[in-house]
Each structure stands twice: as structure tokens, then as C-alpha cells.
Design an enzyme around this catalytic site. Structure first.
Site: not given
Length: 378
Positions: A192, A244, A246, A269, A302
Site C-alpha cells: 500500500h 486469481d 483479476f 488475500d 478491488l
């Protein structure tokens, strides 16, 4: 004592056939040729399936319909563990994202209580935030994002037997705190972050040894600035990656694997829909919608994933081009090494804790072993 037989055994060091894994109490007591088994040992016939170390997920927000941030209780952790077993994950780090100091203290207490009662399931807490960059906050609540506080850093370090990993933005965290946390035995993970290559590299030099969901919520490589991704590549640290379909393009997973080798780790996650039949859920005050395998807020951000580690392994094999043997390592021995539990977990070796996963060639998990106890998947 009992033996698991008639299976392909992926120890992480070798692939064995015509062998048996003998379990006594909580531990693996022997790995021997099938013809060396004595007749008095009970046997569980695995009918030609795959036997691997139990998967280890270092980033799990929730699953089985619950979220750890949503209900910070031992029951939530137990529900997550039960849901995990259906997909072969026997150990995990419950992930507590950006919250108040009081919320962090409660998460520490609850995690400690659970760990004392149930060894080798929850391996510690992953604090994802609150010391992150607002510009890369994702689903995290902006009002709780803040600068590191010396008193809280001291408290987190004092609970290093419970806090396994903490995600921080290097440009928002003084290096002295990174050093203090790392010296306490906590894995400092870059994430982040809107930081530069230089800021990330300095953090690594002061003890950061991992990165959180590679590519997501971090600066990436451009022609003139390598960013946090470039610093990860260039400094040989661990990084979790969400496979995944995405979060990261399969091509980028493949490129990262080629560069990072055994430092690239599968993480989910995951959030409440993983292992549950729900279409929406609350993620720290934001409604997240689950549609066609994807978790997104109303604005399209997301909000975690709904993937499991067995699905991640399957997608690595089918869409990334990683061998099954190596994909298994990415979910077992590599995460075990990243958080320094490879002395007891992460591979099938004599003397290690018997946390194991059993799945067929269609990637359907049919059973697990946790602390030596075999359980068929319902």
C-alpha cells in the site's frame, strides 16, 4: 500411529510413489517404501491422489462467510480455519487491515488466545496497515491511516510472538521503526505504497524482508523509475502474489516467477465469499460485491479476492506455466521460510508437524491432516 498410502507424495524436495507417510501423534514419524510397512499399522488408502504439505496462507482477511475485521473473535478464526481445510490450507495468518489502536489491541488479544489453544493453525497475525499511504489505500478506511506511533510500535514489538507480519508503506515509515520491528522478529512487508525505488530499497536495507500482494497497491516499473516492484525484484526479498486472474495478469506472474524464483509466494488475500455462497459483504464499512469470482466495491475498487490456495495452484499450472511441484512449493515451503516456521511446517519431512493436504488430479481437496489428525473433506 497410522500410514497414508497409495498416493503421489510431494515432499517439496522430491516426488515419491510407492511410498507411505507414517504419522505418530502430531508428527511425521517416517516416509518409507510401501513394502516396508508392517501389517500392524493402520492405513488410509488415498486412492492414487496427491499428498502434499498443508498450504500456508500469509494473507487471509476472511473466508467461509466471515471477516476478521468484521468480528474480531476466536469463533471467526475457527470458522476461517474450517473453511480453509476444504481447500487444503492448514495454517494461515489472519489479516487485520487498517483500524484503530484499540482494534489492533483486540486483534492481538484474540489471536493470542486462539494460538494458545490451537497450535499450528493460526501462525500469527498479519497487520496490514495502518501505516500505509492514502494514495494506495485500496479498500482501507482513510480516517484510520496514520503515521507510526512509537508507543504502538513498542506494543507490537512486545507482541512479536503473536504478530508475524506487518504491511507498511516505506515512504510513510521511519527506518528506525522498520529496524525495530525486524529486530523483534516481525516480518516487515512493503505494501500500500506510493514510494520510489530508493525509498523501498532503504526500507529493505533496514530490515524489510517481504512485500504484500505484488503489483497491487504499489508503484510499478516505468522507464525512468523502477518503483516498489523494481526494488522487490532487485533486492531478493519475498513477495506474496494473488493468482486469481483479476489482481495480476498471468504474464506478470510468469515474469515475476522467472525473476524471483523461490521468493515468490502464493497468497489469497481472500475475503468472506471464499468457501461461502454469498453475493456481498461488509469490508470495514464498505459494501463489497462478489460477482463472477471478483470482489469489488461500488466504485470498482478491488476488495480482496475470493480465490483459494488450491485454485491458485491450479491457475499457476494451467495459465502461468508453472509445474505442479513448484506451484505446491509456492504455497507451502516458501511461505514457511518467509515467516521462519520451516523448522516445523511447509514440507513432508520426518520430525515435522503432520499438517498435510490431499487432492485429486482435478484439484479437488478430499482431505487434510492437522496436527496429525486426518479429516476427510465434507
Amino acid at each position: 500411529m497410522y500410514a497414508l498410502t497409495n498416493c503421489t507424495i510431494y515432499t517439496t524436495q522430491a516426488i515419491l510413489i510407492d511410498h507411505a507417510v507414517v504419522i505418530e501423534g502430531q508428527q511425521i514419524s517416517a516416509i518409507i517404501p510401501i513394502n516396508a510397512l508392517t501389517n500392524d499399522i493402520d492405513r488410509i488408502d488415498l486412492q492414487g491422489q496427491n499428498l502434499t504439505p498443508g498450504f500456508i496462507d500469509l494473507q487471509l482477511n476472511g473466508c467461509g462467510g466471515v471477516m476478521f475485521n468484521g468480528a474480531v473473535t476466536e469463533q471467526t478464526l475457527a470458522t476461517m480455519q474450517a473453511a480453509n481445510l476444504k481447500s487444503g490450507t492448514t495454517s494461515y495468518l489472519p489479516t487485520f487491515i487498517t483500524d484503530t489502536d484499540q482494534g489492533i489491541k483486540k486483534a492481538l488479544h484474540v489471536t493470542r488466545e486462539y494460538m494458545q489453544k490451537k497450535p499450528n493453525e493460526v501462525l500469527g497475525l498479519h497487520l496490514e496497515g495502518p501505516y500505509i499511504n492514502v494514495q494506495k489505500k485500496g479498500i482501507h478506511r482513510q480516517e484510520f491511516i496514520r503515521q507510526p506511533d512509537p508507543e504502538m510500535i513498542d506494543l507490537i514489538c512486545a507482541n512479536s510472538d503473536v504478530v508475524s507480519q506487518i504491511t507498511m508503506a516505506p515512504e510513510k515509515t521511519p527506518n528506525q521503526f522498520i529496524e525495530q520491528l525486524a529486530n523483534a522478529g516481525i516480518v516487515v512487508s512493503l505494501g500500500h505504497s506510493n514510494g520510489t525505488y530508493q525509498q523501498a530499497t532503504e526500507a529493505i536495507q533496514h530490515g524489510a524482508s517481504s512485500a504484500t500482494h505484488l503489483f497491487n497497491a504499489m508503484t510499478s516499473i516505468t522507464g525512468r523509475e523502477p518503483g516498489v516492484v523494481g526494488a522487490i525484484y532487485d533486492n531478493n526479498i519475498y513477495a506474496g502474489i494473488i493468482v486469481d486472474g483479476f489482481h495480476v495478469a498471468y504474464e506478470n506472474v510468469r515474469l515475476s516467477k522467472r525473476i524471483m524464483g523461490d521468493k515468490l509466494i502464493l497468497v489469497t488475500d481472500a475475503t468472506a465469499p471464499a468457501g461461502a455462497d454469498i453475493s456481498e459483504f461488509d469490508f470495514v464499512g464498505t459494501t463489497v460485491y462478489y460477482k463472477q469470482g471478483k470482489c469489488v466495491g461500488k466504485d470498482g475498487t478491488l476488495g480482496g479476492s475470493a480465490v483459494t490456495l488450491i485454485e491458485s495452484i491450479e491457475q499457476c499450472v494451467k495459465f502461468v506455466g508453472i509445474s505442479l511441484e513448484e506451484a505446491i512449493r509456492m504455497a507451502t515451503i516458501y511461505p514457511a521460510k518467509a515467516i521462519s516456521v520451516d523448522n516445523k511446517l511447509g514440507s513432508i519431512e520426518v520430525g515435522k508437524i503432520a499438517n498435510l493436504a490431499i487432492f485429486n488430479n482435478d484439484y479437488q481437496v478430499t482431505g487434510t491432516v492437522v496436527n496429525g489428525c486426518y479429516k476427510a473433506t465434507e
